[in-house]
Write a protein that holds these residues in place. Structure first.
Motif, PDB file in Angstrom:
ATOM      1  N   ALA A 168       3.132  -1.225  -2.233  1.00  0.00           N
ATOM      2  CA  ALA A 168       1.878  -1.944  -1.972  1.00  0.00           C
ATOM      3  C   ALA A 168       1.930  -3.335  -2.603  1.00  0.00           C
ATOM      4  O   ALA A 168       1.505  -4.320  -1.983  1.00  0.00           O
ATOM      5  CB  ALA A 168       0.693  -1.153  -2.499  1.00  0.00           C
ATOM      6  N   TRP A 169       2.458  -3.425  -3.824  1.00  0.00           N
ATOM      7  CA  TRP A 169       2.546  -4.716  -4.505  1.00  0.00           C
ATOM      8  C   TRP A 169       3.519  -5.634  -3.765  1.00  0.00           C
ATOM      9  O   TRP A 169       3.252  -6.827  -3.594  1.00  0.00           O
ATOM     10  CB  TRP A 169       2.959  -4.553  -5.959  1.00  0.00           C
ATOM     11  N   ASN A 170       4.654  -5.105  -3.337  1.00  0.00           N
ATOM     12  CA  ASN A 170       5.626  -5.926  -2.610  1.00  0.00           C
ATOM     13  C   ASN A 170       5.035  -6.475  -1.315  1.00  0.00           C
ATOM     14  O   ASN A 170       5.270  -7.627  -0.954  1.00  0.00           O
ATOM     15  CB  ASN A 170       6.894  -5.122  -2.322  1.00  0.00           C
ATOM     16  N   GLU A 171       4.263  -5.670  -0.612  1.00  0.00           N
ATOM     17  CA  GLU A 171       3.614  -6.121   0.621  1.00  0.00           C
ATOM     18  C   GLU A 171       2.578  -7.206   0.312  1.00  0.00           C
ATOM     19  O   GLU A 171       2.510  -8.233   0.996  1.00  0.00           O
ATOM     20  CB  GLU A 171       2.963  -4.934   1.335  1.00  0.00           C
ATOM     21  N   ARG A 172       1.801  -6.991  -0.735  1.00  0.00           N
ATOM     22  CA  ARG A 172       0.781  -7.979  -1.131  1.00  0.00           C
ATOM     23  C   ARG A 172       1.450  -9.284  -1.566  1.00  0.00           C
ATOM     24  O   ARG A 172       0.984 -10.378  -1.230  1.00  0.00           O
ATOM     25  CB  ARG A 172      -0.071  -7.415  -2.266  1.00  0.00           C
ATOM     26  N   LYS A 173       2.546  -9.164  -2.294  1.00  0.00           N
ATOM     27  CA  LYS A 173       3.280 -10.335  -2.772  1.00  0.00           C
ATOM     28  C   LYS A 173       3.843 -11.124  -1.588  1.00  0.00           C
ATOM     29  O   LYS A 173       3.804 -12.352  -1.575  1.00  0.00           O
ATOM     30  CB  LYS A 173       4.409  -9.870  -3.701  1.00  0.00           C
ATOM     31  N   ARG A 174       4.365 -10.417  -0.570  1.00  0.00           N
ATOM     32  CA  ARG A 174       4.895 -11.076   0.620  1.00  0.00           C
ATOM     33  C   ARG A 174       3.802 -11.866   1.334  1.00  0.00           C
ATOM     34  O   ARG A 174       3.997 -13.009   1.746  1.00  0.00           O
ATOM     35  CB  ARG A 174       5.507 -10.040   1.566  1.00  0.00           C
ATOM     36  N   ILE A 175       2.622 -11.260   1.440  1.00  0.00           N
ATOM     37  CA  ILE A 175       1.494 -11.930   2.099  1.00  0.00           C
ATOM     38  C   ILE A 175       1.053 -13.152   1.301  1.00  0.00           C
ATOM     39  O   ILE A 175       0.819 -14.232   1.873  1.00  0.00           O
ATOM     40  CB  ILE A 175       0.322 -10.932   2.304  1.00  0.00           C
ATOM     41  N   LEU A 176       0.937 -13.011  -0.015  1.00  0.00           N
ATOM     42  CA  LEU A 176       0.549 -14.135  -0.868  1.00  0.00           C
ATOM     43  C   LEU A 176       1.571 -15.271  -0.776  1.00  0.00           C
ATOM     44  O   LEU A 176       1.199 -16.444  -0.690  1.00  0.00           O
ATOM     45  CB  LEU A 176       0.401 -13.690  -2.321  1.00  0.00           C
ATOM     46  N   LYS A 177       2.857 -14.923  -0.805  1.00  0.00           N
ATOM     47  CA  LYS A 177       3.907 -15.932  -0.721  1.00  0.00           C
ATOM     48  C   LYS A 177       3.826 -16.671   0.607  1.00  0.00           C
ATOM     49  O   LYS A 177       3.972 -17.894   0.657  1.00  0.00           O
ATOM     50  CB  LYS A 177       5.268 -15.255  -0.875  1.00  0.00           C
ATOM     51  N   ASP A 178       3.573 -15.934   1.685  1.00  0.00           N
ATOM     52  CA  ASP A 178       3.451 -16.541   3.004  1.00  0.00           C
ATOM     53  C   ASP A 178       2.262 -17.501   3.058  1.00  0.00           C
ATOM     54  O   ASP A 178       2.353 -18.577   3.642  1.00  0.00           O
ATOM     55  CB  ASP A 178       3.314 -15.449   4.065  1.00  0.00           C
ATOM     56  N   GLU A 179       1.151 -17.107   2.435  1.00  0.00           N
ATOM     57  CA  GLU A 179      -0.043 -17.955   2.431  1.00  0.00           C
ATOM     58  C   GLU A 179       0.150 -19.207   1.589  1.00  0.00           C
ATOM     59  O   GLU A 179      -0.426 -20.251   1.879  1.00  0.00           O
ATOM     60  CB  GLU A 179      -1.248 -17.170   1.913  1.00  0.00           C
ATOM     61  N   LEU A 180       0.958 -19.117   0.529  1.00  0.00           N
ATOM     62  CA  LEU A 180       1.166 -20.255  -0.364  1.00  0.00           C
ATOM     63  C   LEU A 180       2.256 -21.215   0.119  1.00  0.00           C
ATOM     64  O   LEU A 180       2.390 -22.305  -0.415  1.00  0.00           O
ATOM     65  CB  LEU A 180       1.511 -19.762  -1.771  1.00  0.00           C
ATOM     66  N   THR A 181       3.036 -20.810   1.126  1.00  0.00           N
ATOM     67  CA  THR A 181       4.086 -21.671   1.656  1.00  0.00           C
ATOM     68  C   THR A 181       3.450 -22.828   2.407  1.00  0.00           C
ATOM     69  O   THR A 181       2.650 -22.633   3.313  1.00  0.00           O
ATOM     70  CB  THR A 181       5.009 -20.873   2.597  1.00  0.00           C
ATOM     71  N   THR A 182       3.822 -24.037   2.018  1.00  0.00           N
ATOM     72  CA  THR A 182       3.258 -25.226   2.650  1.00  0.00           C
ATOM     73  C   THR A 182       4.040 -25.604   3.904  1.00  0.00           C
ATOM     74  O   THR A 182       5.148 -25.103   4.136  1.00  0.00           O
ATOM     75  CB  THR A 182       3.282 -26.424   1.679  1.00  0.00           C
TER      76      THR A 182
END
Length: 174
Positions: free
Chosen positions: A40-54
């Motif tokens: 669950a954390w890895n999935e959340r981290k992937r989503i957060l990383k995708d959102e923070l990518t400029t």
């Protein structure tokens, strides 16, 4: 109840509590919970990383993947400017990537160049133009020139698509 296989240790056990029991012991239940939490954390981290990518980050990645494709596509060819075998090959843009965004990822605009011509001679553009005219023909060169004069701004979705397209081309062709 029918015997089952434990999700964690893979040993066979007979469920005691319910038919949905998937682990054999408390120890395996703790491990199973930690694995679920980690996923669950890895999935959340992937989503957060995708959102923070400029857009700039995506542009950088897209350029790297595109340039890799060009180097692989033209591997074994001579430098388009000087006609020598490149010691280190670069993906040289005829119309610069920084000034002509519309043709930045246009395969007609980018060809193998030796590092000397691309970096130290700023693209060595006069012989590049002559060889590009021979390679593309006048009509295609005029079309490329017209496209280079248009302005363009890439969106996140377009850049993600470019990245995936060229990753797939690299995977399929090489």
């Amino acid at each position: 109840m029918k015997p089952k296989k434990c999700r964690v240790c893979k040993s066979e056990f007979t469920p005691i509590y319910t038919t949905s029991q998937s682990v054999c012991s408390l120890k395996c239940a703790v491990v199973n919970a930690e694995v679920k939490k980690s996923k669950a954390w890895n999935e959340r981290k992937r989503i957060l990383k995708d959102e923070l990518t400029t857009v700039q980050d995506l542009m950088k990645v897209a350029q790297q993947v595109f340039n890799k494709y060009i180097r692989l596509r033209d591997d074994g060819n001579l430098c388009i400017s000087c006609g020598k075998i490149p010691k280190k090959g670069n993906a040289g843009h005829f119309y610069s990537a920084g000034g002509h965004f519309n043709v930045r990822f246009d395969e007609r605009n980018v060809h193998l160049q030796c590092e000397y011509c691309n970096s130290f001679l700023s693209g060595n553009l006069l012989p590049y133009r002559e060889n590009l005219l021979v390679k593309l023909g006048y009509e295609e060169f005029d079309s490329l020139s017209a496209d280079a004069m248009k302005t363009r701004k890439f969106t996140r979705e377009e850049l993600k698509e470019i990245i995936e397209t060229y990753k797939q081309k690299i995977k399929d062709e090489f």
